[in-house]
Design a protein around this motif. Structure first.
Motif, short mmCIF file in Angstrom:
data_model
loop_
_atom_site.label_atom_id
_atom_site.label_comp_id
_atom_site.label_asym_id
_atom_site.label_seq_id
_atom_site.Cartn_x
_atom_site.Cartn_y
_atom_site.Cartn_z
N HIS A 1 0.46 -1.34 0.15
CA HIS A 1 -0.11 -0.04 -0.08
C HIS A 1 1.00 1.04 0.50
CE1 HIS A 1 -3.45 -3.13 1.84
NE2 HIS A 1 -2.73 -2.96 0.78
N ARG B 1 -11.79 5.58 -8.53
CA ARG B 1 -11.87 4.62 -7.77
C ARG B 1 -10.77 4.34 -7.42
NH1 ARG B 1 -12.07 -1.24 -10.37
NH2 ARG B 1 -12.74 -2.63 -9.32
N MET B 2 -9.60 4.22 -8.34
CA MET B 2 -8.19 3.73 -7.38
C MET B 2 -7.96 5.27 -6.30
SD MET B 2 -6.05 1.64 -7.52
CE MET B 2 -6.55 1.50 -9.40
N ALA C 1 -9.72 6.23 -4.48
CA ALA C 1 -10.78 5.72 -3.28
C ALA C 1 -10.08 4.17 -2.38
CB ALA C 1 -12.60 5.49 -3.71
N GLN C 2 -9.70 3.74 -3.45
CA GLN C 2 -9.19 1.98 -2.90
C GLN C 2 -7.92 2.56 -2.39
OE1 GLN C 2 -8.95 -0.61 -5.33
NE2 GLN C 2 -7.03 -1.78 -4.40
N THR C 3 -7.17 3.68 -2.51
CA THR C 3 -5.87 3.78 -2.13
C THR C 3 -5.91 4.39 -0.52
OG1 THR C 3 -5.05 3.94 -3.97
CG2 THR C 3 -3.63 5.11 -2.03
N GLN D 1 -8.40 4.28 1.04
CA GLN D 1 -9.26 3.20 1.94
C GLN D 1 -8.14 2.63 3.09
OE1 GLN D 1 -12.12 1.29 -0.44
NE2 GLN D 1 -13.59 2.90 0.40
N GLN D 2 -7.18 1.89 2.35
CA GLN D 2 -5.93 1.14 2.35
C GLN D 2 -5.14 1.72 3.31
OE1 GLN D 2 -4.36 -0.32 -1.67
NE2 GLN D 2 -5.57 -2.22 -1.87
#
Length: 124
Positions: free
Chosen positions: A29, A62-63, A65-67, A69-70
């Motif tokens: 991450h 999307r990417m 947001a995912q980053t 969250q991680q």
């Protein structure tokens, strides 16, 4: 020192070479392209999602947001949501996030400074 206590000592620190060590996920991450850019961007202070997206040009919603969250799940950043319309969400680094950001920023600076030499060394 017996084997079980040596193993316990190692697992308190983490062992990135061990296939199932959780440190590998955090490393993934933190060192992803978007993870590095988010950490460096947030070193300057709290930012909203749209500000982060502009700073990390090229990242999809999307990417990003995912980053986020991680990195939040890893304890490196804090997400604050305010109950207003339209929604207002801010992101800032935790103490661990500040420390990680300092290290990845040093690596990014080294790459930027050495880019001409790296490009030349990569030539066939």
């Amino acid at each position: 020192m017996d084997a079980p206590s040596r193993l316990a000592d190692r697992m308190q620190r983490g062992d990135v070479f061990a296939p199932r060590c959780p440190s590998r996920e955090v490393l993934k991450h933190v060192t992803s392209t978007w993870g590095v850019l988010v950490l460096i961007a947030l070193r300057g202070g709290t930012l909203r999602f749209s500000e982060l997206r502009r700073k990390a040009a090229g990242v999809s919603e999307r990417m990003l947001a995912q980053t986020l969250q991680q990195l939040e799940g890893d304890g490196l950043l804090v997400r604050r949501s305010y109950p207003v319309v339209p929604p207002h969400v801010e992101y800032s680094l935790t103490e661990f996030g500040q420390e990680a950001a300092q290290h990845v920023e040093a690596l990014a600076d080294w790459i930027e400074e050495r880019l001409p030499e790296l490009a030349k060394a990569a030539e066939p």
